[in-house]
Design an enzyme around this catalytic site. Structure first.
Site, short mmCIF file in Angstrom:
data_model
loop_
_atom_site.label_atom_id
_atom_site.label_comp_id
_atom_site.label_asym_id
_atom_site.label_seq_id
_atom_site.Cartn_x
_atom_site.Cartn_y
_atom_site.Cartn_z
N TRP A 107 21.29 35.39 22.84
CA TRP A 107 20.92 34.03 22.40
C TRP A 107 21.17 33.85 20.92
O TRP A 107 21.54 32.77 20.47
CB TRP A 107 19.47 33.72 22.79
CG TRP A 107 19.28 33.77 24.28
CD1 TRP A 107 18.54 34.66 24.99
CD2 TRP A 107 19.89 32.91 25.26
NE1 TRP A 107 18.65 34.42 26.33
CE2 TRP A 107 19.47 33.35 26.53
CE3 TRP A 107 20.77 31.82 25.18
CZ2 TRP A 107 19.88 32.74 27.72
CZ3 TRP A 107 21.18 31.21 26.37
CH2 TRP A 107 20.74 31.67 27.61
N ASP B 25 14.06 30.36 17.18
CA ASP B 25 14.18 30.08 18.60
C ASP B 25 13.01 30.79 19.26
O ASP B 25 12.98 32.01 19.35
CB ASP B 25 15.52 30.62 19.12
CG ASP B 25 15.68 30.46 20.63
OD1 ASP B 25 14.73 29.98 21.30
OD2 ASP B 25 16.76 30.81 21.15
N LYS C 61 9.70 28.14 30.30
CA LYS C 61 9.00 29.44 30.41
C LYS C 61 7.50 29.23 30.20
O LYS C 61 6.72 29.41 31.13
CB LYS C 61 9.59 30.44 29.42
CG LYS C 61 11.09 30.68 29.67
CD LYS C 61 11.78 31.09 28.42
CE LYS C 61 13.29 31.01 28.42
NZ LYS C 61 14.03 31.29 29.62
N1 PMP Z 1 17.06 30.97 23.74
C1 PMP Z 1 16.34 31.87 24.45
C2 PMP Z 1 15.57 32.92 23.72
C3 PMP Z 1 16.35 31.78 25.84
O1 PMP Z 1 15.63 32.67 26.56
C4 PMP Z 1 17.09 30.78 26.48
C5 PMP Z 1 17.09 30.59 27.98
N2 PMP Z 1 16.71 31.62 28.76
C6 PMP Z 1 17.83 29.90 25.71
C7 PMP Z 1 17.78 30.03 24.34
C8 PMP Z 1 18.65 28.82 26.34
O2 PMP Z 1 17.79 27.84 26.77
P1 PMP Z 1 18.23 26.57 27.61
O3 PMP Z 1 18.61 27.02 28.95
O4 PMP Z 1 16.98 25.73 27.56
O5 PMP Z 1 19.35 25.92 26.88
#
Ligand code: PMP
Length: 364
Positions: A104, A174, A198
């Site tokens: 991420w 994030d 989550k």
């Molecule tokens: N950042 C983190 C730490 C994540 O766990 C996730 C999704 N699992 C995301 C970003 C991406 O999120 P989204 O699917 O809401 O775009």
């Protein structure tokens, strides 16, 4: 069919209380004769829901008055672009410092590269992201527009035990996979963002918490919908917000408040994670994959000690049949991963551990 224990990394379990209230209010919300899905977002009933959601998250996270809370769309992935579009031009050289703690973080910096000149200041890639790199103030570029971290790494199961000291540089986080799961001092951050699916509510709403002095630095090319300032000025009602996810999020915030708030939730989360880590540390069959100091409270990857894929897939199959679903690990780590977000009951983890012990007895 009974409800199962869902260990998915997200979307994941929601508190049953929230789901039951939503079910009871589905056809007729508060004597309006409509469901929340059918309401105008400008109606008194919906505006009250949105206001309640905001004041609840403010209370739960103790968000200072000089921060705006925005309810956006596009998931955390859109924030990867929105952060640089809005903040990277605070400095003419368009520099920003990112910490590489997994997939991420990499996706986040990739978007920033389109709008400026970000760099990774530290990385844990040398050990497949099983730890959080040590950070000190002198590592950061004093000219950086911001420093970006991922407080909890959903895939690799690591978490920051302490926040880096970034001095005057705004810390951007994030927090998608651990928001509301443990206490954070919001005043230490310039911006926090998180997808909902989550610990907040259903996918579709994205929360951004931004210090007011960081508003208004967006690049000229920033689309209107991707300017924090626009959403701040319009109280997240510039366009139609994700009404139903926002309503469910409000119910989740009410549940969390009733349970005692974030600090009470953190204790429960520490208990849950402790149960699983204690077992993994003593198991002859399984082991965790992360350095102890950096273990996540939310996402717990584990493997068999001799990396026996046949045993691992048998485990996942038998666990699924027994009502413990979505335990398959992410492909970049392999093995298994138990995501135990706020709504996973202690009982779910106890039962999983009992199941693992039984499995170990037969296969160890
Ligand atoms: N950042 C983190 C730490 C994540 O766990 C996730 C999704 N699992 C995301 C970003 C991406 O999120 P989204 O699917 O809401 O775009």
């Amino acid at each position: 069919m009974a409800r199962v224990f869902n260990f998915s990394a997200g979307p994941s379990m929601l508190p049953e209380d929230a789901l039951k209230t939503a079910a009871a209010e589905m056809l007729d919300y508060g004597n309006t004769g409509t469901s929340v899905m059918e309401m105008s977002h400008r109606s008194d009933a919906f505006i009250a829901i949105a206001k309640d959601a905001e004041s609840l998250i403010r209370e739960l996270m103790e968000i200072p008055a000089n921060y705006k809370v925005l309810f956006l769309q596009g998931g955390a992935s859109t924030q990867f672009a929105m952060v640089p579009l809005n903040l990277i031009a605070r400095n003419p050289a368009k520099k920003a410092d990112y910490v590489n703690t997994g997939m991420w973080s990499k996706k986040a910096i990739k978007e920033a590269e389109k709008y400026g000149a970000p760099r990774f200041v530290a990385s844990s890639e040398d050990k497949n992201f099983t730890y959080i790199p040590k950070l000190s103030k002198d590592m950061f570029d004093p000219e950086a527009s911001y420093v970006h971290i991922t407080t909890n790494n959903t895939i690799f199961g690591t978490r920051y035990r302490e926040l880096p000291d970034t001095g005057d540089l705004p810390l951007v986080a994030d927090m998608s996979s651990n928001i509301l799961s443990e206490y954070y001092d919001v005043s230490k951050f310039g911006l926090i963002y998180a997808g909902a699916q989550k610990n907040i509510g259903p996918a579709g709403v994205t929360v951004a918490i931004i210090r007011e002095d960081l508003l208004g630095h967006e690049l000229d090319i920033a689309p209107t919908m991707l300017a924090y300032k626009i959403h701040a000025e319009n109280e997240s009602m510039y366009n139609t917000p994700p009404c139903y996810p926002l309503y469910i999020s409000k119910l989740v915030f009410e549940w969390l408040k009733k349970l005692g708030g974030v600090k009470a939730m953190q204790k429960i989360n520490e208990e849950k994670a402790g149960l699983l880590y204690d077992y993994l540390d003593n198991s002859k069959l399984f082991m965790g994959t992360v350095e102890k100091e950096y273990r996540s409270l939310m996402n717990i990857p584990f493997v068999t000690k001799n990396r026996d894929e046949n045993i691992e897939s048998a485990f996942i199959k038998q666990a699924t049949a027994a009502g413990f679903i979505n335990l398959k690990g992410h492909r970049s780590v392999g093995g298994m991963r138990a995501s135990i977000y706020n709504a996973m009951p202690v009982d779910g983890v106890k039962k999983l551990v009992a199941f693992m012990k039984e499995f170990e007895g037969k296969n160890g």
